[in-house]
Design a protein around this motif. Structure first.
Motif, PDB file in Angstrom:
ATOM      1  N   HIS A  99     -61.226  63.247  30.290  1.00  0.00           N
ATOM      2  CA  HIS A  99     -59.811  62.751  29.640  1.00  0.00           C
ATOM      3  C   HIS A  99     -59.068  63.640  30.689  1.00  0.00           C
TER       4      HIS A  99
ATOM      5  N   VAL B 224     -55.463  66.257  30.688  1.00  0.00           N
ATOM      6  CA  VAL B 224     -54.749  66.742  29.915  1.00  0.00           C
ATOM      7  C   VAL B 224     -53.145  67.291  30.679  1.00  0.00           C
TER       8      VAL B 224
ATOM      9  N   GLN C 142     -49.815  70.110  31.024  1.00  0.00           N
ATOM     10  CA  GLN C 142     -48.816  71.505  30.474  1.00  0.00           C
ATOM     11  C   GLN C 142     -47.657  71.233  31.370  1.00  0.00           C
TER      12      GLN C 142
ATOM     13  N   LEU D 222     -49.928  72.163  25.808  1.00  0.00           N
ATOM     14  CA  LEU D 222     -50.518  70.839  26.021  1.00  0.00           C
ATOM     15  C   LEU D 222     -50.665  69.569  26.059  1.00  0.00           C
TER      16      LEU D 222
ATOM     17  N   TRP E  35     -52.229  65.660  25.746  1.00  0.00           N
ATOM     18  CA  TRP E  35     -53.364  65.079  26.202  1.00  0.00           C
ATOM     19  C   TRP E  35     -52.149  63.877  26.949  1.00  0.00           C
TER      20      TRP E  35
ATOM     21  N   TYR F  21     -57.596  54.899  27.173  1.00  0.00           N
ATOM     22  CA  TYR F  21     -56.391  55.268  26.046  1.00  0.00           C
ATOM     23  C   TYR F  21     -55.059  56.312  26.544  1.00  0.00           C
ATOM     24  N   TYR F  22     -54.163  55.390  26.647  1.00  0.00           N
ATOM     25  CA  TYR F  22     -52.777  56.308  26.870  1.00  0.00           C
ATOM     26  C   TYR F  22     -51.832  56.859  26.021  1.00  0.00           C
TER      27      TYR F  22
ATOM     28  N   ASP G 112     -47.646  57.530  25.041  1.00  0.00           N
ATOM     29  CA  ASP G 112     -46.878  56.769  25.054  1.00  0.00           C
ATOM     30  C   ASP G 112     -46.755  57.379  26.431  1.00  0.00           C
TER      31      ASP G 112
ATOM     32  N   TYR H 201     -55.175  68.501  34.052  1.00  0.00           N
ATOM     33  CA  TYR H 201     -56.375  69.189  34.399  1.00  0.00           C
ATOM     34  C   TYR H 201     -57.112  67.986  33.756  1.00  0.00           C
TER      35      TYR H 201
ATOM     36  N   VAL I 193     -64.436  57.816  23.086  1.00  0.00           N
ATOM     37  CA  VAL I 193     -63.040  58.928  23.719  1.00  0.00           C
ATOM     38  C   VAL I 193     -62.647  59.127  21.767  1.00  0.00           C
ATOM     39  N   ARG I 194     -63.303  58.081  21.235  1.00  0.00           N
ATOM     40  CA  ARG I 194     -62.609  58.164  19.497  1.00  0.00           C
ATOM     41  C   ARG I 194     -62.983  59.417  18.810  1.00  0.00           C
ATOM     42  N   GLY I 195     -62.648  60.250  18.131  1.00  0.00           N
ATOM     43  CA  GLY I 195     -62.674  61.390  17.700  1.00  0.00           C
ATOM     44  C   GLY I 195     -63.809  62.083  18.978  1.00  0.00           C
ATOM     45  N   ASP I 196     -63.060  62.474  20.015  1.00  0.00           N
ATOM     46  CA  ASP I 196     -63.879  63.187  21.054  1.00  0.00           C
ATOM     47  C   ASP I 196     -62.794  64.457  20.833  1.00  0.00           C
ATOM     48  N   GLN I 197     -63.674  65.770  21.398  1.00  0.00           N
ATOM     49  CA  GLN I 197     -63.501  66.936  21.384  1.00  0.00           C
ATOM     50  C   GLN I 197     -63.725  67.447  23.742  1.00  0.00           C
TER      51      GLN I 197
END
Lengths: 107, 122
Positions: free
Chosen positions: B35, B37, B39, B45, B47, B59-60, B62, B95, B104-108
């Motif tokens: 990913h 991220v 700042q 932060l 994403w 995935y992006y 908007d 970062y 990606v879905r449900g990720d940390q």
């Protein structure tokens, strides 16, 4: 997009105190809520994922709870190194969104 | 030891382009989503984008859709973010972050790089 609202935005506490930070999602996100700690000039660090699972190496004085739309991060017995900014983040669906942050300061 | 090292930031004029890179080591790169991220100075932060371990799903946010492209070269253990049509509001520390899962879905984000600053200004 799912909105994530943290409160308070800032918090003053003393070493040894217990503090709680809350995070509310604009719709149910099950338990897909994560908490990060960020110190000035540093990258964020994952503390807790899926609401209540402690990331490896994170002290047990950190704990998380909640599901659906309401979540909390609790720090028991604050240590000097815990003074930082904390963010919650939903990973239920993209675009992932973060709370605005809670700055924890020394009283 | 997991290491993520970003590069490619700098000063660019509005409407310009930058390509950020993130060199990864210490784990099997192709097994994990990655990913970006960002700042903004003094802000929280945000994403930006995520990509699955295989690179097949992206995935992006908007705010960057249609202008930014995330991709990865698993043979080189490197993640990229191609940023086009840059705006002043894209000014931020970017970062790269490792996901805990392949998808990606449900990720940390369990490991983060030190960040690279992109400044968009005339």
């Amino acid at each position: 997009d799912i909105q994530v609202t943290q409160s308070p935005s800032s918090l003053s506490a003393s070493v040894g105190d217990r503090v709680t930070i809350t995070c509310r999602a604009s719709q149910s996100i099950s338990n897909y809520l994560n908490w990060y700690q960020q110190k000035p000039g540093k990258a964020p660090k994952l503390l807790i994922y899926v609401a209540s699972t402690l990331q490896s190496g994170v002290p047990s004085r950190f704990s998380g709870s909640g599901s659906g739309t309401y979540f909390t991060l609790t720090i028991t017995s604050l240590q000097p190194e815990d003074f930082a900014t904390y963010y919650c983040q939903q990973s239920y669906t993209t675009p992932y969104t973060f709370g605005q942050g809670t700055k924890l300061e020394i009283k | 030891e997991v290491q993520l090292v970003e590069s490619g930031g700098g000063l660019v004029q509005p409407g310009g382009s930058l390509r950020l890179s993130c060199a990864a080591s210490g784990f099997t790169f192709s097994n994990y989503a990655m990913h970006w991220v960002r700042q903004a100075p003094g802000k929280g932060l945000e994403w930006v984008s995520g990509i699955s371990g295989s690179g097949g799903s992206t995935y992006y946010a908007d705010s960057v859709k249609g202008r930014f492209t995330i991709y990865r070269e698993n043979s080189r253990n490197t993640l990229y973010l191609q940023m086009n049509s840059l705006r002043a509001e894209d000014t931020a520390v970017y970062y790269c972050a490792k996901g805990r899962w392949t998808m990606v879905r449900g990720d940390q984000f369990d490991y983060w790089g030190q960040g690279t600053l992109a400044t968009v200004s005339s």
